[in-house]
Design a protein around this motif. Structure first.
Motif, short mmCIF file in Angstrom:
data_model
loop_
_atom_site.label_atom_id
_atom_site.label_comp_id
_atom_site.label_asym_id
_atom_site.label_seq_id
_atom_site.Cartn_x
_atom_site.Cartn_y
_atom_site.Cartn_z
N PHE A 1 0.84 -1.20 0.00
CA PHE A 1 0.00 0.00 0.00
C PHE A 1 0.88 1.26 0.00
CE2 PHE A 1 -2.09 3.37 2.48
CZ PHE A 1 -3.25 3.55 1.75
N LEU A 2 1.85 1.31 0.92
CA LEU A 2 2.72 2.49 1.02
C LEU A 2 3.56 2.68 -0.24
CD1 LEU A 2 3.87 2.22 4.74
CD2 LEU A 2 2.30 3.91 3.75
N ARG A 3 4.04 1.59 -0.81
CA ARG A 3 4.82 1.69 -2.05
C ARG A 3 3.97 2.17 -3.23
NH1 ARG A 3 7.41 -3.69 -0.40
NH2 ARG A 3 9.35 -3.01 0.56
N GLY A 4 2.67 1.96 -3.14
CA GLY A 4 1.77 2.37 -4.20
C GLY A 4 1.37 3.84 -4.16
N LEU A 5 1.73 4.52 -3.08
CA LEU A 5 1.41 5.94 -2.96
C LEU A 5 2.44 6.77 -3.72
CD1 LEU A 5 0.55 6.03 0.85
CD2 LEU A 5 -1.07 6.08 -1.06
N PRO A 6 2.03 7.91 -4.25
CA PRO A 6 2.99 8.75 -4.97
C PRO A 6 4.08 9.27 -4.03
CG PRO A 6 0.80 9.78 -4.94
CD PRO A 6 0.69 8.47 -4.24
N LYS A 7 5.29 9.42 -4.56
CA LYS A 7 6.41 9.88 -3.73
C LYS A 7 6.21 11.30 -3.24
CE LYS A 7 9.62 6.66 -5.48
NZ LYS A 7 10.70 6.17 -6.14
N GLY A 8 5.49 12.10 -3.98
CA GLY A 8 5.23 13.48 -3.57
C GLY A 8 3.84 13.63 -2.96
N LEU A 9 3.48 12.73 -2.09
CA LEU A 9 2.16 12.76 -1.45
C LEU A 9 1.97 14.09 -0.72
CD1 LEU A 9 -0.21 10.74 -1.09
CD2 LEU A 9 0.82 10.10 1.07
N PRO A 10 0.85 14.78 -0.93
CA PRO A 10 0.62 16.05 -0.23
C PRO A 10 0.58 15.85 1.28
CG PRO A 10 -0.95 15.76 -2.03
CD PRO A 10 -0.22 14.46 -1.87
N ALA A 11 1.02 16.86 2.00
CA ALA A 11 1.09 16.79 3.47
C ALA A 11 -0.27 16.50 4.10
CB ALA A 11 1.69 18.07 4.03
N ASP A 12 -1.36 17.03 3.52
CA ASP A 12 -2.67 16.78 4.10
C ASP A 12 -3.05 15.30 3.99
OD1 ASP A 12 -2.97 17.21 1.26
OD2 ASP A 12 -5.13 17.51 1.54
N LYS A 13 -2.62 14.66 2.91
CA LYS A 13 -2.87 13.22 2.76
C LYS A 13 -2.02 12.42 3.76
CE LYS A 13 -5.64 12.67 -0.90
NZ LYS A 13 -6.95 12.02 -0.75
N MET A 14 -0.78 12.87 3.96
CA MET A 14 0.09 12.23 4.95
C MET A 14 -0.54 12.32 6.33
SD MET A 14 2.98 11.07 3.53
CE MET A 14 4.12 11.00 4.91
N LYS A 15 -1.02 13.50 6.66
CA LYS A 15 -1.63 13.72 7.98
C LYS A 15 -2.85 12.82 8.16
CE LYS A 15 -3.60 17.18 10.97
NZ LYS A 15 -4.28 18.45 11.08
N GLU A 16 -3.67 12.73 7.14
CA GLU A 16 -4.87 11.89 7.21
C GLU A 16 -4.50 10.43 7.44
OE1 GLU A 16 -8.76 10.62 4.54
OE2 GLU A 16 -7.40 12.16 3.75
N LEU A 17 -3.55 9.93 6.67
CA LEU A 17 -3.11 8.54 6.84
C LEU A 17 -2.55 8.31 8.25
CD1 LEU A 17 -1.33 7.84 3.44
CD2 LEU A 17 -3.41 6.72 4.30
N ASP A 18 -1.78 9.27 8.72
CA ASP A 18 -1.16 9.14 10.04
C ASP A 18 -2.19 9.17 11.16
OD1 ASP A 18 1.15 8.69 11.47
OD2 ASP A 18 1.75 10.80 11.53
N GLU A 19 -3.18 10.02 11.02
CA GLU A 19 -4.23 10.09 12.05
C GLU A 19 -5.02 8.79 12.14
OE1 GLU A 19 -6.43 13.61 10.99
OE2 GLU A 19 -5.02 14.93 12.03
N VAL A 20 -5.22 8.14 11.01
CA VAL A 20 -6.02 6.91 11.00
C VAL A 20 -5.17 5.67 11.31
CG1 VAL A 20 -7.44 5.39 9.55
CG2 VAL A 20 -7.72 7.88 9.41
N PHE A 21 -3.97 5.59 10.73
CA PHE A 21 -3.17 4.37 10.84
C PHE A 21 -1.94 4.48 11.74
CE2 PHE A 21 -5.19 4.09 6.54
CZ PHE A 21 -6.12 3.11 6.87
N HIS A 22 -1.63 5.68 12.21
CA HIS A 22 -0.55 5.91 13.19
C HIS A 22 0.81 5.40 12.68
CE1 HIS A 22 -3.92 6.88 15.77
NE2 HIS A 22 -4.41 5.69 15.51
N PHE A 23 1.10 5.67 11.42
CA PHE A 23 2.36 5.21 10.83
C PHE A 23 3.59 5.81 11.51
CE2 PHE A 23 -0.26 4.54 6.84
CZ PHE A 23 -0.21 3.17 6.90
N THR A 24 3.50 7.07 11.90
CA THR A 24 4.66 7.72 12.51
C THR A 24 5.11 7.00 13.77
OG1 THR A 24 4.17 9.88 11.55
CG2 THR A 24 5.49 9.89 13.56
N GLN A 25 4.18 6.40 14.48
CA GLN A 25 4.51 5.74 15.74
C GLN A 25 4.60 4.22 15.62
OE1 GLN A 25 5.54 7.71 18.07
NE2 GLN A 25 4.94 9.45 16.82
N THR A 26 4.64 3.70 14.41
CA THR A 26 4.69 2.25 14.26
C THR A 26 5.95 1.66 14.88
OG1 THR A 26 4.56 0.40 12.70
CG2 THR A 26 5.80 2.32 11.96
#
Length: 150
Positions: A46-71
């Protein structure tokens, strides 16, 4: 050399990850993505399928739901931090720094330091992190990162 009657791995789960990545990029909220019971491999796909220049708002949304930063999963963290560097998603930077301080595997270190080298502010951050982390790295990793940061 693989026999013609050899069982083939089914890609259904990876196709689902691809579909959810595309759906997210097309506007489906992250909270609506059905990722229940996903394995590490599906998350990586899934992460490899995301564009490399993902907008910050999309990053924030993913992080709020899936907590990737704290994995606690280094494989997922490495890909997430690569996306964070390229998106300039600063909320992930403190966790990424900690990851680079305690992680010694070159397979994780090299891509992150290379990505940091792509921007002037990233180069500054990489040198700051490396000045603290270098003594903890294996000599081969030190040699590689020394070359990257030259």
């Amino acid at each position: 050399g693989i026999p013609a009657d050899c069982p083939r791995a089914d890609k259904v789960r990876f196709r689902k990850a691809d579909a959810l990545s595309a759906a997210f990029m097309s506007g489906t909220p992250a909270a609506q993505l059905d990722t229940k019971d996903w394995s590490t491999y599906e998350w990586l796909h899934f992460l490899r399928g995301l564009p490399k220049g993902l907008p910050a708002d999309k990053m924030k949304e993913l992080d709020e739901v899936f907590h990737f930063t704290q994995t606690g999963n280094s494989e997922i963290a490495d890909l997430w931090y690569l996306l964070a560097i390229r998106a300039k998603y600063e909320p992930a930077y403190p966790a990424m720094k900690q990851f680079l301080y305690i992680t010694g595997r070159q397979k994780f270190l090299e891509p992150l330091y290379k990505a940091l080298q792509e921007t002037p502010e990233g180069r500054v951050m990489a040198k700051e992190i490396y000045s603290v982390a270098r003594p903890n790295y294996h000599p081969l990793a030190q040699k590689t990162i020394d070359e990257i940061l030259q």
